[in-house]
Design an enzyme around this catalytic site. Sequence first.
Site, PDB file in Angstrom:
ATOM      1  N   LYS A   1      20.528  49.887  73.289  1.00 27.08           N
ATOM      2  CA  LYS A   1      21.560  50.145  72.301  1.00 27.08           C
ATOM      3  C   LYS A   1      21.507  51.616  71.908  1.00 27.08           C
ATOM      4  CE  LYS A   1      20.954  45.515  70.285  1.00 27.08           C
ATOM      5  NZ  LYS A   1      20.578  44.777  69.055  1.00 27.08           N
ATOM      6  N   HIS A   2      22.544  52.096  71.261  1.00 26.57           N
ATOM      7  CA  HIS A   2      22.554  53.486  70.812  1.00 26.57           C
ATOM      8  C   HIS A   2      21.531  53.682  69.694  1.00 26.57           C
ATOM      9  CE1 HIS A   2      25.899  54.803  73.243  1.00 26.57           C
ATOM     10  NE2 HIS A   2      26.639  53.791  72.836  1.00 26.57           N
ATOM     11  N   GLU A   3      20.902  54.853  69.706  1.00 26.83           N
ATOM     12  CA  GLU A   3      19.945  55.183  68.654  1.00 26.83           C
ATOM     13  C   GLU A   3      20.638  55.158  67.299  1.00 26.83           C
ATOM     14  OE1 GLU A   3      16.920  55.239  67.153  1.00 26.83           O
ATOM     15  OE2 GLU A   3      16.222  56.294  68.951  1.00 26.83           O
TER      16      GLU A   3
END
Length: 637
Positions: A270-272
């Site tokens: 997932k995106h940070e």
Amino acid sequence: MAAALAAAVAAALGALLLAPGGTEPPGDGPAAASASSFSSLWGAAERWRPPGVRMDQALLLVRNELPEQGLRLLARCGACHRCAYQLLAVLPPRGDGGPGKVVVVVDTQHPLSLLLSGSLAGSELCKIQYHFGEFGNYSLVIKTLSTSTKTVSCDVVINEGPINSYLPILFAFLVYMGILAILITGRLVMKIDPVRNWVYKKLNPRETDRLINSELGSPNTTDSVSSDPAPRLWSTTSRQRLRSLDTFRGLSLIIMVFVNYGGGKYWFFKHESWNGLTVADLVFPWFVFIMGTSISLSLSSMLRWGSSKRKVLGKILWRSFLLILLGVIVVNPNYCLGPLSWENLRIPGVLQRLGLTYLVVAALELLFTRAGADSGTLEMSCPALQDILPYWPQWIFILMLEVIWLCLTFLLPVPGCPRGYLGPGGIGDFGNYPNCTGGAAGYIDRLILGENHIYQHPSSSVLYQTTMPYDPEGILGTINTILMAFLGLQAGKIILSYRDQHKQILSRFLIWSIVMGIISAILTKCSKEEGFIPINKNLWSTSYVTTMSCFAFILLLLIYYLVDVKRLWSGAPFFYPGMNSILVYIGHEVFEDYFPFKWRMRDSQSHEEHLTQNLIATTLWVIISYVLYRKRIFWKI
């Protein structure tokens, strides 16, 4: 997919040896411990799942042996930078019936800091940091070590061991490596002359390559124009498409599809949440980078073949318009509210940013291109900089854009926020600026576009508990996306300026990678949080662009060397989606919720099932792109 899985296999292998909590799920005897099948292992894990606990969570029973009233248990995630402790539970005191008990659910994605606070403000009785394991059952025992000193201890006890949630990644990685081994074996078999001749006769790949090179027209390594002023630089008379660029594009696209579909619900797919990088944060800038490379090569090809600049500019404007229009349609699928209801229409998006970036970079290249500059025929005082000096107006323009980004980011006054704020807001920075998500970038979007027309659920909303809408594809970040595409454009200039000089091309890629890496190290101070400009995908910070460019030049170097120089790799399977990138991207967005790309799961709280579904969906798009390639169907804008 194999590249995405390879990025996480180290974590999987480490987790096999050092799973959080340090114990295995209990079984019914030696037979359970020595289960031979993958499914039976996960069946045992499911049987021991605590009730009410979801994926990436564990159960924690707090046992309070202290008689004091008003004790509070606070928690803070180790990934949450400068975050205030959040109340987890108010502990009942020890009574005649025994210790006070309370049951809470804790997150297992990152280590947690637990703080026991007394009734007096600011009093800390004990503090402990622990990384809980998924579906584990733990006890936190709070007691007094010594009645004389009243020293309080907090000890974690494992009641039921957690499962190892990384096993599905390892299993999937081995499956894809097995498929790769079969393909390599098939390639070795193809070296047998009778087999190769029979297959080539059936598939007739020359006709496919002829169609691709004649219709797509970019990028090219050779030119057949007899009037070329430097024919010695062209090794053949046929136009041959660089497979490495399509392979690079396809690799970025396939990882993007995988993470967009969920990435097995693992946090590193997932995106940070804010500063830092995960696998999901790599792919979009790589796609932008290779778009810039293709711009350089395709415009050079069109101009050499006699297209006027006015005609080329018309194509640039039309393509940009189509990308933006498709982007608005794709990110707003609320058809039940009426087509593209303006009340909640999201204006920014991935394709919209690609369209604007393409327009600026392609127009910039078209405006300042010089005859002979891309073929190395211009006389220059410094031949070593022949891929830079002829384009100095472009560099001035890009530097001016970067100055604008820096001034707006650090000097623009934002109501209620400190000047130059780069944080996530919410509970970050100890909750002092809850409505300052993104600083100037978020403020500009909300001011110009309106809160209802930007992304409502940013990646910072979970960990940092932000409530303000923020769009990672907003207005201010587009400036640095243009910078990313321009660096890709520079890679294309290197290929053109040093055509057929492979050592020069590879060394230039390496030098640019080192330069970008040094700039990143300076901007970030080699730190995730403490640098001048941290790496941040949501902001598309300058350090994010230089870091991604560093990786992109290295990756392009490797793929170019393997695919186009040594021809040790055909680029498969990534080459095929790279040839139909727009179709695959739009298709995976439109059909995301339809079978066979998605189906109802037996257990929605299982990484195994999510990973299986996401990998199958991604693999299907690779197969679709391969079939389209064989059918000679290519959708271009």
